[in-house]
Motif scaffolding. Sequence first.
Motif, PDB file in Angstrom:
ATOM      1  N   SER A 164      36.230  50.112  38.525  1.00 39.21           N
ATOM      2  CA  SER A 164      35.111  50.776  37.842  1.00 39.21           C
ATOM      3  C   SER A 164      35.136  50.484  36.347  1.00 39.21           C
ATOM      4  N   HIS A 165      36.325  50.496  35.768  1.00 43.15           N
ATOM      5  CA  HIS A 165      36.445  50.181  34.342  1.00 43.15           C
ATOM      6  C   HIS A 165      35.987  48.754  34.062  1.00 43.15           C
ATOM      7  N   HIS A 166      36.406  47.804  34.897  1.00 44.08           N
ATOM      8  CA  HIS A 166      36.006  46.414  34.702  1.00 44.08           C
ATOM      9  C   HIS A 166      34.492  46.255  34.823  1.00 44.08           C
TER      10      HIS A 166
ATOM     11  N   LYS B  78      32.297  48.537  34.155  1.00 42.02           N
ATOM     12  CA  LYS B  78      31.713  49.159  32.961  1.00 42.02           C
ATOM     13  C   LYS B  78      31.758  48.205  31.777  1.00 42.02           C
ATOM     14  N   VAL B  79      32.886  47.532  31.573  1.00 47.35           N
ATOM     15  CA  VAL B  79      33.009  46.572  30.468  1.00 47.35           C
ATOM     16  C   VAL B  79      31.990  45.448  30.644  1.00 47.35           C
TER      17      VAL B  79
ATOM     18  N   ARG C  99      37.961  40.448  35.587  1.00 45.40           N
ATOM     19  CA  ARG C  99      36.525  40.382  35.295  1.00 45.40           C
ATOM     20  C   ARG C  99      35.985  38.975  35.540  1.00 45.40           C
TER      21      ARG C  99
ATOM     22  N   SER D  55      39.546  52.906  40.456  1.00 46.33           N
ATOM     23  CA  SER D  55      39.258  53.364  39.093  1.00 46.33           C
ATOM     24  C   SER D  55      39.347  52.200  38.096  1.00 46.33           C
ATOM     25  N   THR D  56      40.275  51.283  38.315  1.00 45.78           N
ATOM     26  CA  THR D  56      40.399  50.114  37.447  1.00 45.78           C
ATOM     27  C   THR D  56      39.210  49.190  37.644  1.00 45.78           C
TER      28      THR D  56
END
Length: 120
Positions: free
Chosen positions: A62-64, A66-67, A34, A59-60
């Motif tokens: 995308s998670h970062h 989102k956070v 991030r 996908s990872t």
Amino acid sequence: MPRTTSRRRTALAHPQVEDIDLLDVLHALSDPTRMTIVRTLAAEPERACGTFPVDVAPSTLSHHFKVLRESGVIRQREEANRRLTALRSADLEARFPALLATVLAAYDGAAEPLEGPDGA
């Protein structure tokens, strides 16, 4: 009757400036991937999601995003078939003056040691 293949993306959640929480921001900035995203955005105003210099699965990534988005660090917007990402530096500066600059400087090792009132 044919099934439609188009999918609608859900609206992206971005907190209002007054709702940005310091602990959420610090948590978002505590991950090296991030921080790479944030450092990249600090150097250029806006970037497409798939163009960041990180070595993680989509996908990872995308998670970062989102956070970072839900903490108020970045803003994302849809443009045609792309999602563009920008750093919310003005919003973060308004909410927590000098926080982002301090974290970026410390992460880059460029932070000057803090001196006390007596110069020590």
